[in-house]
Design an enzyme around this catalytic site. Sequence first.
Site, PDB file in Angstrom:
ATOM      1  N   GLU A  91     -12.215  -4.736  -5.371  1.00  0.00           N
ATOM      2  CA  GLU A  91     -12.755  -3.381  -5.148  1.00  0.00           C
ATOM      3  C   GLU A  91     -11.973  -2.313  -5.927  1.00  0.00           C
ATOM      4  O   GLU A  91     -12.444  -1.178  -6.088  1.00  0.00           O
ATOM      5  CB  GLU A  91     -12.706  -3.028  -3.644  1.00  0.00           C
ATOM      6  CG  GLU A  91     -13.736  -3.775  -2.788  1.00  0.00           C
ATOM      7  CD  GLU A  91     -13.410  -5.254  -2.601  1.00  0.00           C
ATOM      8  OE1 GLU A  91     -12.229  -5.603  -2.438  1.00  0.00           O
ATOM      9  OE2 GLU A  91     -14.359  -6.075  -2.645  1.00  0.00           O
ATOM     10  N   ASN A  92     -10.779  -2.670  -6.410  1.00  0.00           N
ATOM     11  CA  ASN A  92      -9.940  -1.670  -7.107  1.00  0.00           C
ATOM     12  C   ASN A  92     -10.506  -1.224  -8.465  1.00  0.00           C
ATOM     13  O   ASN A  92     -10.072  -0.223  -9.025  1.00  0.00           O
ATOM     14  CB  ASN A  92      -8.513  -2.184  -7.306  1.00  0.00           C
ATOM     15  CG  ASN A  92      -7.674  -2.141  -6.043  1.00  0.00           C
ATOM     16  OD1 ASN A  92      -6.765  -2.949  -5.857  1.00  0.00           O
ATOM     17  ND2 ASN A  92      -7.969  -1.200  -5.140  1.00  0.00           N
TER      18      ASN A  92
ATOM     19  N   ASP B 147       0.823  -1.216   0.000  1.00  0.00           N
ATOM     20  CA  ASP B 147       0.000   0.000   0.000  1.00  0.00           C
ATOM     21  C   ASP B 147       0.859   1.269   0.000  1.00  0.00           C
ATOM     22  O   ASP B 147       1.988   1.265   0.502  1.00  0.00           O
ATOM     23  CB  ASP B 147      -0.902  -0.036   1.250  1.00  0.00           C
ATOM     24  CG  ASP B 147      -2.085   0.906   1.121  1.00  0.00           C
ATOM     25  OD1 ASP B 147      -2.341   1.417   0.009  1.00  0.00           O
ATOM     26  OD2 ASP B 147      -2.750   1.141   2.146  1.00  0.00           O
TER      27      ASP B 147
HETATM   28  C1  FPP Z   1      -1.916   0.207  -3.375  1.00  0.00           C
HETATM   29  O1  FPP Z   1      -1.419   1.528  -3.360  1.00  0.00           O
HETATM   30  C2  FPP Z   1      -1.376  -0.496  -4.507  1.00  0.00           C
HETATM   31  C3  FPP Z   1      -2.103  -1.033  -5.526  1.00  0.00           C
HETATM   32  C4  FPP Z   1      -3.579  -1.007  -5.590  1.00  0.00           C
HETATM   33  C5  FPP Z   1      -1.444  -1.672  -6.659  1.00  0.00           C
HETATM   34  C6  FPP Z   1      -0.284  -2.553  -6.291  1.00  0.00           C
HETATM   35  C7  FPP Z   1       0.513  -2.790  -7.474  1.00  0.00           C
HETATM   36  C8  FPP Z   1       1.849  -2.756  -7.512  1.00  0.00           C
HETATM   37  C9  FPP Z   1       2.724  -2.558  -6.339  1.00  0.00           C
HETATM   38  C10 FPP Z   1       2.471  -2.943  -8.812  1.00  0.00           C
HETATM   39  C11 FPP Z   1       3.279  -4.185  -8.866  1.00  0.00           C
HETATM   40  C12 FPP Z   1       2.532  -5.423  -8.962  1.00  0.00           C
HETATM   41  C13 FPP Z   1       2.759  -6.387  -9.873  1.00  0.00           C
HETATM   42  C14 FPP Z   1       2.218  -7.733  -9.674  1.00  0.00           C
HETATM   43  C15 FPP Z   1       3.551  -6.153 -11.094  1.00  0.00           C
HETATM   44  P1  FPP Z   1      -2.446   2.720  -3.514  1.00  0.00           P
HETATM   45  O2  FPP Z   1      -2.556   3.087  -4.940  1.00  0.00           O
HETATM   46  O3  FPP Z   1      -3.748   2.342  -2.875  1.00  0.00           O
HETATM   47  O4  FPP Z   1      -1.741   3.858  -2.703  1.00  0.00           O
HETATM   48  P2  FPP Z   1      -2.466   5.002  -1.862  1.00  0.00           P
HETATM   49  O5  FPP Z   1      -3.188   4.319  -0.750  1.00  0.00           O
HETATM   50  O6  FPP Z   1      -1.345   5.842  -1.402  1.00  0.00           O
HETATM   51  O7  FPP Z   1      -3.392   5.714  -2.815  1.00  0.00           O
END
Ligand code: FPP
Length: 263
Positions: free
Chosen positions: A87-88, A40
Amino acid sequence: MWKKIFGSADAYKEIPKRDDPLFAPIEWEKLPRHVAVIMDGNGRWAKGQGLIRTAGHKAGVKTLKGILSTAIGLGLDALTVYAFSTENWKRPTTEVDFLMKLFAEYLEKELQEMHDDNVRIRFLGKKEGMPKSLQRQMSDAERLMANNTGIHFNVAANYGGQDELLRVMQRVAAQAAAGSLKQEEVDAELVESLLDTAGDPPVDLMIRTSGDQRLSNFLLWQSAYAEFYFTDKNWPEFTPADFVAAMTDFAHRDRRFGGLNKK
Ligand code: FPP
């Protein structure tokens, strides 16, 4: 894998060996077998750098590569990461599209190296909801690495813990309705065999970066007795040394699994 991440001038050019200084704090007999990670804080990290959110996801891929190498070096049985939840899909289309492209690019670029490292990749969640070409890539990757005997690397994509349990219940109900399953045959072993993580040990350690302290519908069944490790660092700034710190913290947990301490 290390070479690609840090360039040739860096200390780690390959998967770190047991005697690597990175592993100096490790208590080898007290390692978790299965570590899960909620990666996250990509968006918040990007914002802090004056970048757009997607730049955070791109940086997150780099972090993931380093953590997978570290987990391999440690000899963990399984590493499960939350890449995209059911949910994303609520996020803006541009961000969702970017993430799908990022996953495709990751598979294209990293597949051979992961295979060479004896990684067995598996995707948790519903492939059906993902773009068709990505679904093909995911299935091809699983097929290619199915017989590898190294770390079980699970990537949760279009995954939700409640959705996973509903799918298990639907299969149980279908078998019962067909007369091939009796009520008393429904036990933990059967449920586990129907989970997306079938064959993996339960989650010992759940790591979540960026300060939030919740499970967010991740591995609900598998985390029943998981230890939790939270850090304020955002995922793009989480390092192999931070991962090692989580291992040493885990080594000092008193795990009772509902029983009493034997001391
Ligand atoms: C959460 O951060 C992250 C995600 C929803 C995506 C996770 C994906 C990666 C780390 C890319 C790598 C993965 C692979 C398998 C290649 P957020 O966007 O919710 O951050 P925030 O809470 O600060 O908005």
